[in-house]
Design a protein around this motif. Structure first.
Motif, PDB file in Angstrom:
ATOM      1  N   VAL A  48       0.858  -1.188   0.000  1.00 39.52           N
ATOM      2  CA  VAL A  48       0.000   0.000   0.000  1.00 39.52           C
ATOM      3  C   VAL A  48       0.893   1.237   0.000  1.00 39.52           C
ATOM      4  O   VAL A  48       1.775   1.384   0.853  1.00 39.52           O
ATOM      5  N   ILE A  49       0.657   2.107  -0.969  1.00 40.34           N
ATOM      6  CA  ILE A  49       1.455   3.324  -1.132  1.00 40.34           C
ATOM      7  C   ILE A  49       0.597   4.541  -0.831  1.00 40.34           C
ATOM      8  O   ILE A  49      -0.493   4.691  -1.392  1.00 40.34           O
ATOM      9  N   ALA A  50       1.077   5.418   0.042  1.00 40.11           N
ATOM     10  CA  ALA A  50       0.441   6.723   0.240  1.00 40.11           C
ATOM     11  C   ALA A  50       1.077   7.690  -0.752  1.00 40.11           C
ATOM     12  O   ALA A  50       2.279   7.960  -0.678  1.00 40.11           O
ATOM     13  N   ALA A  51       0.293   8.191  -1.691  1.00 37.57           N
ATOM     14  CA  ALA A  51       0.764   9.137  -2.698  1.00 37.57           C
ATOM     15  C   ALA A  51       0.325  10.528  -2.261  1.00 37.57           C
ATOM     16  O   ALA A  51      -0.814  10.934  -2.484  1.00 37.57           O
ATOM     17  N   ILE A  52       1.226  11.252  -1.625  1.00 33.87           N
ATOM     18  CA  ILE A  52       0.910  12.520  -0.957  1.00 33.87           C
ATOM     19  C   ILE A  52       1.344  13.672  -1.837  1.00 33.87           C
ATOM     20  O   ILE A  52       2.543  13.904  -2.022  1.00 33.87           O
ATOM     21  N   ASN A  53       0.398  14.417  -2.362  1.00 34.78           N
ATOM     22  CA  ASN A  53       0.726  15.577  -3.190  1.00 34.78           C
ATOM     23  C   ASN A  53      -0.066  16.784  -2.710  1.00 34.78           C
ATOM     24  O   ASN A  53      -0.602  17.555  -3.493  1.00 34.78           O
ATOM     25  N   GLY A  54      -0.136  16.914  -1.400  1.00 41.97           N
ATOM     26  CA  GLY A  54      -0.857  18.004  -0.753  1.00 41.97           C
ATOM     27  C   GLY A  54      -0.637  17.879   0.742  1.00 41.97           C
ATOM     28  O   GLY A  54       0.184  17.074   1.197  1.00 41.97           O
ATOM     29  N   ALA A 111       4.691  20.116  16.976  1.00 45.90           N
ATOM     30  CA  ALA A 111       3.689  20.162  15.897  1.00 45.90           C
ATOM     31  C   ALA A 111       4.327  20.559  14.569  1.00 45.90           C
ATOM     32  O   ALA A 111       3.803  21.397  13.834  1.00 45.90           O
ATOM     33  N   LYS A 112       5.449  19.935  14.250  1.00 44.29           N
ATOM     34  CA  LYS A 112       6.200  20.331  13.068  1.00 44.29           C
ATOM     35  C   LYS A 112       5.496  19.924  11.779  1.00 44.29           C
ATOM     36  O   LYS A 112       4.931  18.834  11.672  1.00 44.29           O
ATOM     37  N   LYS A 113       5.571  20.811  10.791  1.00 43.94           N
ATOM     38  CA  LYS A 113       5.053  20.564   9.450  1.00 43.94           C
ATOM     39  C   LYS A 113       6.245  20.504   8.500  1.00 43.94           C
ATOM     40  O   LYS A 113       6.951  21.499   8.322  1.00 43.94           O
ATOM     41  N   LEU A 114       6.463  19.346   7.907  1.00 44.44           N
ATOM     42  CA  LEU A 114       7.654  19.135   7.095  1.00 44.44           C
ATOM     43  C   LEU A 114       7.315  19.088   5.611  1.00 44.44           C
ATOM     44  O   LEU A 114       6.343  18.462   5.200  1.00 44.44           O
ATOM     45  N   GLU A 115       8.159  19.739   4.803  1.00 40.69           N
ATOM     46  CA  GLU A 115       8.062  19.582   3.365  1.00 40.69           C
ATOM     47  C   GLU A 115       8.725  18.265   2.965  1.00 40.69           C
ATOM     48  O   GLU A 115       9.399  17.615   3.762  1.00 40.69           O
ATOM     49  N   ALA A 116       8.526  17.877   1.721  1.00 42.25           N
ATOM     50  CA  ALA A 116       8.896  16.531   1.291  1.00 42.25           C
ATOM     51  C   ALA A 116      10.371  16.220   1.517  1.00 42.25           C
ATOM     52  O   ALA A 116      10.716  15.153   2.032  1.00 42.25           O
ATOM     53  N   LYS A 117      11.259  17.114   1.143  1.00 38.81           N
ATOM     54  CA  LYS A 117      12.694  16.834   1.245  1.00 38.81           C
ATOM     55  C   LYS A 117      13.121  16.607   2.691  1.00 38.81           C
ATOM     56  O   LYS A 117      13.905  15.691   2.997  1.00 38.81           O
ATOM     57  N   GLU A 118      12.628  17.447   3.603  1.00 39.29           N
ATOM     58  CA  GLU A 118      12.985  17.281   5.011  1.00 39.29           C
ATOM     59  C   GLU A 118      12.394  15.992   5.566  1.00 39.29           C
ATOM     60  O   GLU A 118      13.041  15.270   6.332  1.00 39.29           O
ATOM     61  N   ALA A 119      11.158  15.696   5.168  1.00 41.00           N
ATOM     62  CA  ALA A 119      10.525  14.460   5.627  1.00 41.00           C
ATOM     63  C   ALA A 119      11.287  13.236   5.121  1.00 41.00           C
ATOM     64  O   ALA A 119      11.419  12.235   5.834  1.00 41.00           O
ATOM     65  N   GLU A 120      11.805  13.312   3.906  1.00 38.45           N
ATOM     66  CA  GLU A 120      12.596  12.211   3.357  1.00 38.45           C
ATOM     67  C   GLU A 120      13.905  12.070   4.126  1.00 38.45           C
ATOM     68  O   GLU A 120      14.342  10.948   4.439  1.00 38.45           O
ATOM     69  N   THR A 121      14.530  13.178   4.460  1.00 38.50           N
ATOM     70  CA  THR A 121      15.822  13.148   5.139  1.00 38.50           C
ATOM     71  C   THR A 121      15.749  12.422   6.471  1.00 38.50           C
ATOM     72  O   THR A 121      16.656  11.666   6.844  1.00 38.50           O
ATOM     73  N   ILE A 122      14.663  12.618   7.215  1.00 43.17           N
ATOM     74  CA  ILE A 122      14.554  11.985   8.540  1.00 43.17           C
ATOM     75  C   ILE A 122      13.871  10.620   8.471  1.00 43.17           C
ATOM     76  O   ILE A 122      13.751   9.937   9.485  1.00 43.17           O
ATOM     77  N   GLY A 123      13.398  10.216   7.290  1.00 42.37           N
ATOM     78  CA  GLY A 123      12.787   8.902   7.147  1.00 42.37           C
ATOM     79  C   GLY A 123      11.303   8.855   7.379  1.00 42.37           C
ATOM     80  O   GLY A 123      10.725   7.765   7.466  1.00 42.37           O
ATOM     81  N   LEU A 124      10.661  10.020   7.471  1.00 41.40           N
ATOM     82  CA  LEU A 124       9.211  10.025   7.658  1.00 41.40           C
ATOM     83  C   LEU A 124       8.500   9.581   6.384  1.00 41.40           C
ATOM     84  O   LEU A 124       7.457   8.936   6.434  1.00 41.40           O
ATOM     85  N   ILE A 125       9.063   9.939   5.229  1.00 42.12           N
ATOM     86  CA  ILE A 125       8.568   9.429   3.953  1.00 42.12           C
ATOM     87  C   ILE A 125       9.708   8.676   3.272  1.00 42.12           C
ATOM     88  O   ILE A 125      10.880   8.846   3.611  1.00 42.12           O
ATOM     89  N   HIS A 126       9.352   7.834   2.323  1.00 37.90           N
ATOM     90  CA  HIS A 126      10.368   7.054   1.627  1.00 37.90           C
ATOM     91  C   HIS A 126      11.036   7.837   0.503  1.00 37.90           C
ATOM     92  O   HIS A 126      12.232   7.655   0.253  1.00 37.90           O
ATOM     93  N   ARG A 127      10.256   8.686  -0.157  1.00 38.06           N
ATOM     94  CA  ARG A 127      10.814   9.351  -1.327  1.00 38.06           C
ATOM     95  C   ARG A 127      10.102  10.680  -1.583  1.00 38.06           C
ATOM     96  O   ARG A 127       8.874  10.746  -1.594  1.00 38.06           O
ATOM     97  N   ALA A 128      10.908  11.728  -1.750  1.00 42.69           N
ATOM     98  CA  ALA A 128      10.382  13.003  -2.224  1.00 42.69           C
ATOM     99  C   ALA A 128      10.459  12.983  -3.746  1.00 42.69           C
ATOM    100  O   ALA A 128      11.519  12.683  -4.314  1.00 42.69           O
ATOM    101  N   VAL A 129       9.347  13.261  -4.414  1.00 40.81           N
ATOM    102  CA  VAL A 129       9.323  13.163  -5.872  1.00 40.81           C
ATOM    103  C   VAL A 129       8.960  14.513  -6.473  1.00 40.81           C
ATOM    104  O   VAL A 129       8.391  15.386  -5.800  1.00 40.81           O
ATOM    105  N   ASP A 130       9.287  14.671  -7.717  1.00 38.26           N
ATOM    106  CA  ASP A 130       8.992  15.899  -8.455  1.00 38.26           C
ATOM    107  C   ASP A 130       7.476  16.088  -8.529  1.00 38.26           C
ATOM    108  O   ASP A 130       6.764  15.250  -9.079  1.00 38.26           O
ATOM    109  N   ALA A 131       7.002  17.187  -7.981  1.00 40.76           N
ATOM    110  CA  ALA A 131       5.557  17.428  -7.958  1.00 40.76           C
ATOM    111  C   ALA A 131       4.964  17.517  -9.352  1.00 40.76           C
ATOM    112  O   ALA A 131       3.802  17.169  -9.571  1.00 40.76           O
ATOM    113  N   GLU A 132       5.759  17.979 -10.315  1.00 36.41           N
ATOM    114  CA  GLU A 132       5.263  18.106 -11.683  1.00 36.41           C
ATOM    115  C   GLU A 132       5.126  16.753 -12.370  1.00 36.41           C
ATOM    116  O   GLU A 132       4.367  16.606 -13.328  1.00 36.41           O
ATOM    117  N   LEU A 133       5.870  15.768 -11.868  1.00 33.07           N
ATOM    118  CA  LEU A 133       5.828  14.427 -12.452  1.00 33.07           C
ATOM    119  C   LEU A 133       5.313  13.416 -11.422  1.00 33.07           C
ATOM    120  O   LEU A 133       5.634  12.228 -11.486  1.00 33.07           O
TER     121      LEU A 133
END
Length: 264
Positions: free
Chosen positions: A106-112, A170-192
């Motif tokens: 199961v993949i969470a595809a987060i673009n928002g 109550a931190k709000k992380l953008e994709a790159k920071e979330a990827e760096t700490i392991g909260l998400i697996h991969r930050a991807v290009d929003a346009e693609l």
């Protein structure tokens, strides 16, 4: 079942998308949870579905948190019921746990934005890919705590120290920071975004998804302690031989080829 708040789209190579469509803000409520429950049951039993992707049709919000206004209003009506809010929390926990238990990737595809309940749903998924938006457990900023499994899953994924930091502040992380700490697996290009999620999902779908489901079951059992986890692992290992995936994988190995389980 006829879905009103989600769309089910079966795409190539056994990848099925669940698209959340609950305007205006994709808030989580009982109606949406019931549709999630039915979708999990349907896709679990659908042999053609090999990988599940959860995404949003809202261009800005993956999933919002619970309808807090509704809970507060209803809690007044339930003043004599000490367990009302606890049951609401347990209901969301149970709903998200179904995705954690679903015997397929199961993949969470987060673009928002995936704050509060949206983050908790993402944490219940096996993989988190993120483009735009921010992610985090922000409930403490409202005088609340995460109540849909967030305190448990974030601690398991990131460890106690980092979970306490993110939740308390109550931190709000953008994709790159979330990827760096392991909260998400991969930050991807929003346009693609959709293309990259699709590529990843289809790569998974060509693998031994029955074995993945059994491995997932064993991994989940690790939370019950080593002895219990090892017992589940042994049985799951045996259960892999109930499918023809081992014969496909071993045949490819001896032929020095990459196994393609999609034909299974």
């Amino acid at each position: 079942m006829s879905y009103q708040l989600i769309d089910i789209e079966r795409r190539n190579k056994g990848v099925t998308w669940i698209l959340i469509n609950n305007p205006p803000a994709n808030a989580i409520g009982e109606d949406l949870m019931q549709e999630f429950d039915h979708a999990v049951e349907e896709l679990t039993n659908d042999e053609a579905t090999r990988v599940v992707v959860i995404a949003s049709k809202n261009p800005k919000i993956f999933l919002a948190g619970a309808d807090l206004k509704g809970i507060v209003m209803n809690s007044g009506d339930m003043a004599d019921d000490d367990n009302f809010i606890a049951r609401e929390s347990a209901r969301m926990q149970d709903c998200f746990q179904k995705f954690a238990d679903l015997p397929k990737p199961v993949i969470a595809a987060i673009n928002g934005y995936a704050l509060g309940g949206g983050c908790e749903l993402a944490l219940a998924c096996d993989f988190r890919l993120m483009g735009n938006g921010k992610i985090g457990l922000t409930e403490v900023s409202l005088g609340l705590i995460p109540g849909a499994g967030g305190t448990q899953r974030m601690t398991t994924i990131l460890g106690r120290a980092k979970a306490m930091e993110l939740i308390f502040l109550a931190k709000k992380l953008e994709a790159k920071e979330a990827e760096t700490i392991g909260l998400i697996h991969r930050a991807v290009d929003a346009e693609l975004f959709e293309e990259e999620v699709t590529m990843f999902a289809e790569e998974l779908s060509t693998g031994a998804v029955h074995a993945m489901g059994l491995a997932k079951k064993a991994i989940n059992a690790s939370e019950k302690g080593l002895a219990a986890g090892l017992k589940v692992e042994a049985q799951a290992f045996a259960d892999t031989f109930l499918t023809d995936e081992p014969s496909i994988g071993l045949a490819a190995f001896f032929q020095k080829q990459k196994a393609n389980f999609l034909v299974n």
